[in-house]
Design an enzyme around this catalytic site. Structure first.
Site, PDB file in Angstrom:
ATOM      1  N   GLY A  10       0.833  -1.209   0.000  1.00 28.81           N
ATOM      2  CA  GLY A  10       0.000   0.000   0.000  1.00 28.81           C
ATOM      3  C   GLY A  10       0.860   1.248   0.000  1.00 28.81           C
ATOM      4  O   GLY A  10       1.705   1.432   0.873  1.00 28.81           O
ATOM      5  N   PHE A  13      -1.210   7.070   2.319  1.00 32.75           N
ATOM      6  CA  PHE A  13      -0.532   7.981   3.240  1.00 32.75           C
ATOM      7  C   PHE A  13       0.416   7.235   4.182  1.00 32.75           C
ATOM      8  O   PHE A  13       1.529   7.685   4.434  1.00 32.75           O
ATOM      9  CB  PHE A  13      -1.563   8.771   4.052  1.00 32.75           C
ATOM     10  CG  PHE A  13      -2.243   9.824   3.240  1.00 32.75           C
ATOM     11  CD1 PHE A  13      -1.601  11.017   2.952  1.00 32.75           C
ATOM     12  CD2 PHE A  13      -3.521   9.615   2.737  1.00 32.75           C
ATOM     13  CE1 PHE A  13      -2.226  11.992   2.185  1.00 32.75           C
ATOM     14  CE2 PHE A  13      -4.145  10.581   1.973  1.00 32.75           C
ATOM     15  CZ  PHE A  13      -3.506  11.765   1.703  1.00 32.75           C
ATOM     16  N   VAL A  78      -1.902  -7.636  -3.506  1.00 34.86           N
ATOM     17  CA  VAL A  78      -1.618  -8.711  -2.554  1.00 34.86           C
ATOM     18  C   VAL A  78      -2.945  -9.365  -2.169  1.00 34.86           C
ATOM     19  O   VAL A  78      -3.935  -8.670  -1.915  1.00 34.86           O
ATOM     20  CB  VAL A  78      -0.900  -8.142  -1.311  1.00 34.86           C
ATOM     21  CG1 VAL A  78      -0.876  -9.150  -0.173  1.00 34.86           C
ATOM     22  CG2 VAL A  78       0.515  -7.718  -1.685  1.00 34.86           C
ATOM     23  N   GLU A 169     -18.885  17.680   2.531  1.00 35.92           N
ATOM     24  CA  GLU A 169     -18.128  18.313   1.442  1.00 35.92           C
ATOM     25  C   GLU A 169     -18.797  18.052   0.091  1.00 35.92           C
ATOM     26  O   GLU A 169     -18.897  18.961  -0.747  1.00 35.92           O
ATOM     27  CB  GLU A 169     -16.676  17.804   1.461  1.00 35.92           C
ATOM     28  CG  GLU A 169     -15.940  18.366   2.671  1.00 35.92           C
ATOM     29  CD  GLU A 169     -14.525  17.825   2.890  1.00 35.92           C
ATOM     30  OE1 GLU A 169     -13.813  18.407   3.701  1.00 35.92           O
ATOM     31  OE2 GLU A 169     -14.143  16.823   2.263  1.00 35.92           O
ATOM     32  N   ASP A 298      -5.625   3.202   8.087  1.00 32.71           N
ATOM     33  CA  ASP A 298      -7.050   2.849   8.187  1.00 32.71           C
ATOM     34  C   ASP A 298      -7.281   1.364   8.464  1.00 32.71           C
ATOM     35  O   ASP A 298      -8.383   0.967   8.827  1.00 32.71           O
ATOM     36  CB  ASP A 298      -7.770   3.196   6.868  1.00 32.71           C
ATOM     37  CG  ASP A 298      -8.035   4.686   6.736  1.00 32.71           C
ATOM     38  OD1 ASP A 298      -7.623   5.442   7.631  1.00 32.71           O
ATOM     39  OD2 ASP A 298      -8.647   5.079   5.720  1.00 32.71           O
TER      40      ASP A 298
HETATM   41  C1  LIG Z   1     -13.332  10.840   0.057  1.00 36.00           C
HETATM   42  C2  LIG Z   1     -12.388  10.849   1.227  1.00 36.00           C
HETATM   43  C3  LIG Z   1     -12.080  12.054   1.840  1.00 36.00           C
HETATM   44  C4  LIG Z   1     -11.183  12.089   2.911  1.00 36.00           C
HETATM   45  N1  LIG Z   1     -10.893  13.294   3.493  1.00 36.00           N
HETATM   46  C5  LIG Z   1      -9.972  13.355   4.480  1.00 36.00           C
HETATM   47  C6  LIG Z   1      -9.589  14.615   5.030  1.00 36.00           C
HETATM   48  O1  LIG Z   1     -10.101  15.667   4.637  1.00 36.00           O
HETATM   49  N2  LIG Z   1      -8.631  14.619   5.994  1.00 36.00           N
HETATM   50  C7  LIG Z   1      -8.042  13.464   6.442  1.00 36.00           C
HETATM   51  O2  LIG Z   1      -7.161  13.521   7.293  1.00 36.00           O
HETATM   52  N3  LIG Z   1      -8.399  12.265   5.955  1.00 36.00           N
HETATM   53  C8  LIG Z   1      -9.346  12.175   4.985  1.00 36.00           C
HETATM   54  N4  LIG Z   1      -9.711  10.962   4.463  1.00 36.00           N
HETATM   55  C9  LIG Z   1      -9.157   9.733   5.071  1.00 36.00           C
HETATM   56  C10 LIG Z   1      -7.745   9.456   4.582  1.00 36.00           C
HETATM   57  O3  LIG Z   1      -7.692   9.553   3.188  1.00 36.00           O
HETATM   58  C11 LIG Z   1      -7.346   8.073   5.074  1.00 36.00           C
HETATM   59  O4  LIG Z   1      -7.399   8.043   6.469  1.00 36.00           O
HETATM   60  C12 LIG Z   1      -5.927   7.725   4.617  1.00 36.00           C
HETATM   61  O5  LIG Z   1      -5.882   7.665   3.217  1.00 36.00           O
HETATM   62  C13 LIG Z   1      -5.483   6.401   5.218  1.00 36.00           C
HETATM   63  O6  LIG Z   1      -4.207   6.100   4.753  1.00 36.00           O
HETATM   64  P1  LIG Z   1      -3.782   4.596   4.527  1.00 36.00           P
HETATM   65  O7  LIG Z   1      -2.331   4.607   4.160  1.00 36.00           O
HETATM   66  O8  LIG Z   1      -4.214   3.757   5.665  1.00 36.00           O
HETATM   67  O9  LIG Z   1      -4.670   4.102   3.304  1.00 36.00           O
HETATM   68  P2  LIG Z   1      -4.810   4.707   1.840  1.00 36.00           P
HETATM   69  O10 LIG Z   1      -4.293   6.082   1.751  1.00 36.00           O
HETATM   70  O11 LIG Z   1      -6.202   4.434   1.428  1.00 36.00           O
HETATM   71  O12 LIG Z   1      -3.821   3.779   0.989  1.00 36.00           O
HETATM   72  C14 LIG Z   1      -4.031   2.412   0.820  1.00 36.00           C
HETATM   73  C15 LIG Z   1      -3.213   1.978  -0.390  1.00 36.00           C
HETATM   74  O13 LIG Z   1      -3.204   0.564  -0.431  1.00 36.00           O
HETATM   75  C16 LIG Z   1      -3.411   0.121  -1.762  1.00 36.00           C
HETATM   76  N5  LIG Z   1      -3.975  -1.223  -1.652  1.00 36.00           N
HETATM   77  C17 LIG Z   1      -5.137  -1.563  -1.026  1.00 36.00           C
HETATM   78  N6  LIG Z   1      -5.307  -2.891  -1.070  1.00 36.00           N
HETATM   79  C18 LIG Z   1      -4.233  -3.405  -1.734  1.00 36.00           C
HETATM   80  C19 LIG Z   1      -3.826  -4.713  -2.096  1.00 36.00           C
HETATM   81  N7  LIG Z   1      -4.561  -5.787  -1.765  1.00 36.00           N
HETATM   82  N8  LIG Z   1      -2.678  -4.875  -2.786  1.00 36.00           N
HETATM   83  C20 LIG Z   1      -1.929  -3.785  -3.122  1.00 36.00           C
HETATM   84  N9  LIG Z   1      -2.264  -2.518  -2.804  1.00 36.00           N
HETATM   85  C21 LIG Z   1      -3.394  -2.340  -2.110  1.00 36.00           C
HETATM   86  C22 LIG Z   1      -4.344   1.165  -2.350  1.00 36.00           C
HETATM   87  O14 LIG Z   1      -4.263   1.190  -3.753  1.00 36.00           O
HETATM   88  C23 LIG Z   1      -3.829   2.450  -1.711  1.00 36.00           C
HETATM   89  O15 LIG Z   1      -2.840   3.081  -2.495  1.00 36.00           O
HETATM   90  C24 LIG Z   1     -10.595  10.885   3.390  1.00 36.00           C
HETATM   91  C25 LIG Z   1     -10.899   9.675   2.758  1.00 36.00           C
HETATM   92  C26 LIG Z   1     -11.792   9.653   1.686  1.00 36.00           C
HETATM   93  C27 LIG Z   1     -12.099   8.361   1.013  1.00 36.00           C
END
Ligand SMILES: Cc1cc2nc3c(=O)[nH]c(=O)nc-3n(C[C@H](O)[C@H](O)[C@H](O)COP(=O)(O)OP(=O)(O)OC[C@H]3O[C@@H](n4cnc5c(N)ncnc54)[C@H](O)[C@@H]3O)c2cc1C
Length: 416
Positions: A10, A13, A78, A169, A298
């Site tokens: 992933g 962020f 994955v 939003e 997340d």
């Molecule tokens: C519409 C929307 C608006 C948001 N607004 C805000 C905001 O204003 N402020 C804020 O702080 N947060 C906001 N968030 C929440 C924030 O985006 C998430 O908390 C953050 O992205 C979490 O980061 P992460 O690294 O856990 O997951 P993500 O950023 O979602 O990254 C997960 C990554 O894993 C990859 N992935 C997933 N499954 C697999 C797999 N099986 N194999 C390979 N790759 C995979 C995906 O392609 C992705 O690139 C928002 C979310 C959404 C959906």
């Protein structure tokens, strides 16, 4: 002796922040993502409402990590983790790891109503955003062409389900699109007559914010002409519209912003998960009994200072990614590990249309234009890539001055 191999799944962020922190470390790092770009999800709603183009809020992962020679990027999904053999399974290969960081984010959840997904799409990916944009714009186009009042009314009714930041939003941005950007563009309809309904089952919008800011957001939505329905859940979604409690509302566009569930990481690991599917990890973000496996962002359930799980926010994921990189660097250098992970909350923001937002910094709570300016600065500064920042600033300035929104293209299936 070969260098340890750290696999990060992933490049959102959390994963990207871990990869950045491990750039130049004495280890080989592989970042796997099934997309070739990192997506700035907080601005997705602007793509869905024709304010920005997809490329302005996404950057190629390979380009972001090009200055870290020990980090390689693999495009792939994955689907399995073998904790005993220490391998991850992709479509076309099995990859061994010494340390694993799972940062696979979250997806929509329909709370047992998965059949609603086809009529009430959620907003999580660029494809979701462009599909919603198509739906909204096609609604106006079809309304211009139909003859009956009922059909026009249904096509110009937009229902957003969920009063969290995404729902607020989206509803605010659709209202501005209808009342401001499109107002002179049609001949048979007046886009300003569009009905935008925001439905929240709880007693107030933005439930994670203090009540005073929920109230400010509610008033800002009122000013934009958004109908806010509180305290009644949606009981049915179908092609024709939605049922809110007992009341039927005919609507051609329904958008889901009511719930998310963690990725499948807990299933791959075969471990305990919480109500929304997050993996229960220790305070050092490792899986109990497996110090070589980290779960962040997340997908992880990590208690905050108040004992409640940390929210699904970009800064939480980023700080966790940076923390994991510090732990791994300490291990590589044979130094003691840093203390447990602690989230530093610098504040949360949500915007409602062109000139209103709410900001909660704990010690101070702001709403209105100042909060909106802060929202703009924060979102632009966290975008990846100088070009994206510049283009987004110019686009926002342009639409602010001209009342136009620049990305009103109907693309994708059924667009011709
Ligand atoms: C519409 C929307 C608006 C948001 N607004 C805000 C905001 O204003 N402020 C804020 O702080 N947060 C906001 N968030 C929440 C924030 O985006 C998430 O908390 C953050 O992205 C979490 O980061 P992460 O690294 O856990 O997951 P993500 O950023 O979602 O990254 C997960 C990554 O894993 C990859 N992935 C997933 N499954 C697999 C797999 N099986 N194999 C390979 N790759 C995979 C995906 O392609 C992705 O690139 C928002 C979310 C959404 C959906």
């Amino acid at each position: 002796m070969p260098r340890p191999h750290i696999v990060i799944v992933g490049a959102g962020f959390g994963g990207l922040s871990a990869a950045h922190g491990l750039g130049g470390a004495d280890a080989d790092v592989t970042v796997i993502d099934w997309r070739n770009y990192h997506l700035f999800q907080p601005l997705l709603y602007q793509v869905a409402t024709a304010g920005l183009s997809p490329a302005q809020i996404a950057s190629p992962i390979r380009a972001i990590l090009r200055r870290a020679p020990n980090v390689r990027v693999l495009l792939g999904g994955v689907s399995r983790v073998d904790k005993e053999r220490r391998t991850v399974t992709l479509e076309d290969r099995v990859l061994a790891y010494d340390c694993l960081v799972l940062a696979t984010g979250a997806r929509h959840a329909y709370f047992g109503h998965d059949d609603w997904e086809s009529v009430a799409p959620g907003l999580k990916t660029i494809d979701d955003a462009t599909a919603i944009r198509r739906h909204i714009l096609v609604g106006f186009e079809k309304a211009e062409a139909v003859d009956t009042h009922e059909a026009r009314r249904r096509l110009l009714t937009f229902v957003v389900i969920g009063g969290g930041p995404t729902g607020v939003e989206m509803a605010g941005a659709i209202a501005e699109l209808a009342r401001v950007a499109l107002r002179h563009d049609f001949r048979n309809i007046d886009p300003r007559e569009a009905r935008i309904v925001l439905v929240e089952a709880g007693p107030r919008v933005l439930p994670a914010f203090p009540p005073v800011l929920s109230e400010a957001a509610h008033k800002a939505l009122d000013r934009l002409g958004v109908e806010v329905r509180l305290g009644t859940p949606v009981t049915q979604c179908d092609e024709g519209g939605v049922t809110i409690g007992e009341e039927r509302l005919e609507a051609a566009t329904i958008i889901w912003g009511a719930g998310v569930a963690a990725s499948s990481a807990a299933n791959w690991l075969g471990v305990e998960k919480d109500r929304v599917g997050r993996v229960m990890v220790g305070l050092d973000l490792t899986l109990p009994g497996h110090p070589e496996i980290f779960v962040i962002g997340d997908t992880a359930h990590v208690p905050g200072a108040d004992g409640q799980p940390l929210p699904g926010l970009a800064p939480v994921a980023k700080q966790q990614g940076a923390y994991v990189a510090r732990v791994l660097r300490a291990r590589l250098a044979g130094k003691p590990a840093p203390g447990p992970f602690r989230y530093r909350n610098f504040g949360t923001l949500a915007t409602i249309g062109r000139r209103a937002a709410v900001a909660d910094f704990g010690w101070i709570k702001i709403s209105g234009t100042l909060a909106w300016l802060l929202w703009c600065v924060v979102h632009v500064s966290f975008l990846i890539g100088f070009r994206n920042r510049l283009v987004v600033i110019l686009d926002w300035l342009w639409s602010y001055i001209t009342f136009q929104s620049g990305a009103r293209l109907i693309t994708g299936p059924g667009s011709h």
